[in-house]
Design an enzyme around this catalytic site. Structure first.
Site, mmCIF file in Angstrom:
data_model
loop_
_atom_site.group_PDB
_atom_site.id
_atom_site.type_symbol
_atom_site.label_atom_id
_atom_site.label_comp_id
_atom_site.label_asym_id
_atom_site.label_seq_id
_atom_site.Cartn_x
_atom_site.Cartn_y
_atom_site.Cartn_z
ATOM 1 N N TYR A 258 1.703 -22.621 -76.725
ATOM 2 C CA TYR A 258 1.114 -23.293 -75.566
ATOM 3 C C TYR A 258 -0.348 -23.641 -75.837
ATOM 4 C CZ TYR A 258 0.162 -24.229 -70.610
ATOM 5 O OH TYR A 258 -0.191 -24.817 -69.412
ATOM 6 N N ARG B 197 16.383 -32.009 -58.221
ATOM 7 C CA ARG B 197 15.148 -31.386 -57.726
ATOM 8 C C ARG B 197 14.127 -32.427 -57.317
ATOM 9 N NH1 ARG B 197 14.410 -26.577 -62.280
ATOM 10 N NH2 ARG B 197 16.255 -25.355 -61.675
#
Length: 288
Positions: free
Chosen positions: A194, A40
Site C-alpha cells: 500500500y 452496491r
C-alpha cells in the site's frame, strides 16, 4: 454550452460517497458516482436520491481496462468531456507482514497501475482548465521509503513515469522472488504494498501536472486523514463527510496556482520530497 461533468471513482461508500454527495450539493453540472460493483453502486445512488440529490451512476472497475474504456466511451458520447476527475478508488491490505504476492500485486494494480489506465482512456477527455485529484494517503508521502537508492531517484525534480514504474516493479519483483527487505520501508515493511502504491500515486501526480500544464489543467494529490471507513476498520478521527470537505475545496474553490501539490487533510500543502519529515503513516493509529 456543454454540461460540466464531475467523475468520482470508487464512490459507492466511504470518502468517495461523501465526495459525490457534497459535489451534488455544490457543483453546477452532472456528477458521476462510479463503482466496481454495480449492485452496491445502485444502492448508493438510491440513498442519495432519497436525500433529494441526482447523481448519475456508471459501473467502473479502474483495474479493468475494458471497464475504463466503456466508461470513457459513455462519457465521450453523452457529454464530450470531463471537468473534474477524482481518483478515489483504492484498497488496502492488513498490517501483518508477509502477505501473499497475489494480494500485494492486487493492491498495487488498484492503487497505482489503474491511474495509468485512467490516463490512457480518461485524460484525453479532460477539458481545458479541468481539475484532477488523486486521493493518496500519508502512506503516499516519500518519508515512507527508507531505501537510499530509491529515495535518491524519487527525489529527482525531473521525475519520470519510467522511474516511478521501475520503483513499483522493483518492489513487486522483490515480493515475488522473496528478496524484499522490510527495512526498505518504514515500520519494518508493514503495509509495504500500500505504501509503495500510494508513494507512486503521489509521485505521478507531479509528472501528470507537468504534462497537462499547457492546457491549464490542475492535478493534485492529497492525504484525506484517518477517516472512519471500512478501510480503517471503523477507526478514525473524523467522518467521511468531514473528510470530503478538503477534496471538494481542491476541485471547486482552490486557486489555480495550487497544482502538482501533495495536500494534507486540513488543506496544508506538504513538501512531498521531505523524506526526513514526520509524515509517514504509523500503524499504531489503527491499534489504539
Amino acid at each position: 454550452m456543454s454540461t460540466r461533468v464531475a467523475v468520482v471513482t470508487g464512490a459507492n461508500k466511504g470518502i468517495g460517497f461523501a465526495i459525490v454527495k457534497a459535489l451534488c450539493q455544490k457543483f453546477d453540472g452532472v456528477v458521476y458516482l462510479t463503482s466496481r460493483d454495480e449492485t452496491r453502486g445502485q444502492q448508493s445512488l438510491s440513498e442519495l436520491k432519497q436525500l433529494g440529490l441526482s447523481p448519475e451512476f456508471h459501473q467502473l472497475d479502474v483495474a479493468d481496462k475494458d471497464s475504463v474504456k466503456r466508461f470513457a466511451d459513455h462519457i465521450e458520447k453523452k457529454h464530450g468531456g470531463i471537468d473534474i476527475l477524482i481518483n478515489n478508488a483504492g484498497v488496502a491490505n492488513g498490517i501483518q507482514i508477509g502477505r501473499p504476492y497475489e494480494e500485494n500485486k492486487a493492491i498495487v494494480d488498484i492503487n497505482y497501475f489503474s491511474i495509468l489506465t485512467i490516463k490512457e482512456y480518461l485524460f484525453p477527455l479532460l477539458r481545458d482548465k479541468a481539475r484532477v485529484l488523486n486521493i493518496s494517503s500519508d502512506c503516499g508521502h516519500l518519508s515512507n521509503v527508507k531505501n537510499k537508492y530509491w529515495l535518491e531517484r524519487l527525489s529527482k525534480k525531473d521525475l519520470t513515469v519510467e522511474i516511478i514504474n521501475e520503483f513499483v516493479n522493483w518492489y513487486l519483483e522483490s515480493e515475488k522472488n522473496g528478496s524484499f527487505n522490510p527495512e526498505d520501508m518504514v515500520e519494518g515493511g508493514i503495509l509495504a504494498a500500500y505504501r509503495v502504491a500510494k508513494v507512486a500515486l503521489s509521485a505521478i501526480t507531479m509528472v501528470h501536472q507537468k504534462e497537462l500544464e499547457a492546457r491549464n489543467i490542475v492535478v493534485n494529490s492529497m492525504h484525506p486523514g484517518l477517516v472512519r471507513t471500512d478501510m480503517t476498520t471503523g477507526r478514525g478521527f473524523y467522518s467521511a463527510d468531514d473528510a470530503a470537505k478538503t477534496p471538494v475545496y481542491l476541485v471547486l474553490e482552490a486557486p489555480d496556482t495550487l497544482k502538482g501539490a501533495y495536500v494534507w487533510y486540513d488543506g496544508q500543502v506538504i513538501d512531498w520530497y521531505d523524506y526526513n519529515g514526520d509524515y509517514a503513516f504509523k500503524s499504531s493509529t489503527l491499534l489504539d
